[in-house]
Design an enzyme around this catalytic site. Sequence first.
Site, mmCIF file in Angstrom:
data_model
loop_
_atom_site.group_PDB
_atom_site.id
_atom_site.type_symbol
_atom_site.label_atom_id
_atom_site.label_comp_id
_atom_site.label_asym_id
_atom_site.label_seq_id
_atom_site.Cartn_x
_atom_site.Cartn_y
_atom_site.Cartn_z
ATOM 1 N N VAL A 24 0.843 -1.208 0.000
ATOM 2 C CA VAL A 24 0.000 0.000 0.000
ATOM 3 C C VAL A 24 0.882 1.263 0.000
ATOM 4 O O VAL A 24 0.680 2.187 -0.805
ATOM 5 C CB VAL A 24 -0.934 0.009 1.232
ATOM 6 N N GLY A 104 -0.355 -23.101 -4.214
ATOM 7 C CA GLY A 104 -1.666 -23.094 -4.860
ATOM 8 C C GLY A 104 -2.091 -21.689 -5.254
ATOM 9 O O GLY A 104 -2.646 -21.465 -6.343
ATOM 10 N N ASP A 134 5.523 -23.327 5.325
ATOM 11 C CA ASP A 134 6.107 -24.613 4.921
ATOM 12 C C ASP A 134 7.475 -24.467 4.240
ATOM 13 O O ASP A 134 8.221 -25.430 4.158
ATOM 14 C CB ASP A 134 5.158 -25.352 3.960
ATOM 15 N N ARG A 169 12.247 -38.248 29.843
ATOM 16 C CA ARG A 169 11.236 -38.781 28.928
ATOM 17 C C ARG A 169 11.598 -38.578 27.463
ATOM 18 O O ARG A 169 12.382 -37.693 27.121
ATOM 19 C CB ARG A 169 9.908 -38.067 29.159
ATOM 20 N N MET A 176 4.076 -28.676 11.696
ATOM 21 C CA MET A 176 3.464 -28.493 10.376
ATOM 22 C C MET A 176 4.530 -28.417 9.281
ATOM 23 O O MET A 176 5.716 -28.346 9.561
ATOM 24 C CB MET A 176 2.641 -27.215 10.360
ATOM 25 N N ARG A 267 5.937 -39.699 24.923
ATOM 26 C CA ARG A 267 4.859 -38.707 24.934
ATOM 27 C C ARG A 267 4.838 -38.027 23.573
ATOM 28 O O ARG A 267 5.890 -37.870 22.932
ATOM 29 C CB ARG A 267 5.104 -37.639 26.006
ATOM 30 N N VAL A 274 -0.753 -23.868 16.123
ATOM 31 C CA VAL A 274 -0.011 -22.910 16.974
ATOM 32 C C VAL A 274 1.178 -22.352 16.191
ATOM 33 O O VAL A 274 1.531 -21.175 16.290
ATOM 34 C CB VAL A 274 0.495 -23.643 18.246
HETATM 35 O O1 F6P Z 1 0.436 -24.614 4.164
HETATM 36 C C1 F6P Z 1 0.399 -24.188 5.476
HETATM 37 C C2 F6P Z 1 -0.200 -25.229 6.361
HETATM 38 O O2 F6P Z 1 -0.221 -24.722 7.682
HETATM 39 C C3 F6P Z 1 0.479 -26.596 6.336
HETATM 40 O O3 F6P Z 1 1.644 -26.649 7.103
HETATM 41 C C4 F6P Z 1 -0.611 -27.503 6.830
HETATM 42 O O4 F6P Z 1 -0.446 -28.812 6.347
HETATM 43 C C5 F6P Z 1 -1.855 -26.870 6.261
HETATM 44 O O5 F6P Z 1 -1.529 -25.506 5.981
HETATM 45 C C6 F6P Z 1 -3.045 -26.892 7.179
HETATM 46 O O6 F6P Z 1 -4.129 -26.362 6.492
HETATM 47 P P1 F6P Z 1 -5.517 -25.971 7.168
HETATM 48 O O7 F6P Z 1 -5.278 -24.776 8.028
HETATM 49 O O8 F6P Z 1 -6.386 -25.672 6.010
HETATM 50 O O9 F6P Z 1 -5.925 -27.134 7.988
#
Ligand code: F6P
Length: 369
Positions: A24, A104, A134, A169, A176, A267, A274
């Site tokens: 912006v 995507g 990712d 432990r 993710m 565990r 998060v």
């Molecule tokens: O692409 C980001 C991401 O957080 C991935 O790490 C994870 O697999 C996916 O999106 C989770 O997607 P959603 O929030 O749609 O469950």
Amino acid sequence: MKRIAVLTSGGDAPGMNAAVRAAVLIGRAAGADVVGIERGYRGLLEDAFVSLTPNDVGGILREGGTILGSARCKEFHQREVRDRAREILTKREVDGLLVIGGNGSLTGALHLADPKEIGSGRPLKIAGIPASIDNDLGLTGLSIGVDTAMNTIVEACDKIADTATAHDRTFIIEVMGRDCGYLAMTSAIAVGADLALFPEAGKPETEIVDQIVETVLAIRERQRRARKVIIIKAEGVQMQVDKLKAQVDAELRKRQPDAEPSTIETRVTVLGHVVRGGRPSAFDRLLGSRLANVAVRALLANQTHKMAAWMPPVELPEEVGTRSPYDPYCWLVDLGAVLAETENLLKGRSPLARWRAGAFEEIEDALLL
Ligand code: F6P
């Protein structure tokens, strides 16, 4: 370039707001009108345009998520749906579209501005900014959100390490990353984990279980004060954590029949979403701002089909990418080439993917010491 529209799409990433704000401010300063589209391509199809003044974006770079909202929009794969989106962009007199998102989302942009699909319609210029925790996009060293996500993982793992140390432990911590092991690999190094499990290694389930069991037994044999075990597992490793835990625990019981089961069972912590939230780190604020600066200036210069990249990890031929004249750490790379390399990366075909997995195999023994 009179009007630039900005959207954030796909999984949100901390630092997206910094990119929106910079777009912006830079666009406005150059005399362009910058408008926002809410909820990514879904919002575009619903004609959800909002004005974005410097006032609207004041202070947002401190916030996680995205003020524009985000969505995943599967229908965008269909040509007729994209035709509708182009009609709306034409009605709104958009000259340039800035897409902030992952694989995507950038694929959607490429199709939306495909000259063959546009035909004799209103020309549309597009630019992309890589944003995904990712770090699975090709031809950029980093995407927006990765640094914050890594910091979140490190903070969580440090806390888990405290309780793991107190009880000697074993913890399996899932992070993710979709099909990419980058976050698992790098955070394993940053937290001093004993083992990292990532999809690029391509290991069968039995080997994964064995690897964990051997790691746990090796550490339990140590005469050191603390015998905690921290294992970071990428979500892209297809084996479900509960199944993994059950098999590891059963094998440990078999291998240590005299041990009290509660002292050897593992565990599991799944960090989940998060990892995607929270205030962006200083670096992600900077990265979002700098990539947006480069991307918007490319649009203003009437360039199209480019993604602003942060220090690409491979040499780029001139027809694929050039260094931005506005920032020596940023490159403008061909969007088609980015998406092709992303596919190679995810299928393990690119030299970078092979290097990542290979480098980890080389240091695996060192992690255990
Ligand atoms: O692409 C980001 C991401 O957080 C991935 O790490 C994870 O697999 C996916 O999106 C989770 O997607 P959603 O929030 O749609 O469950």
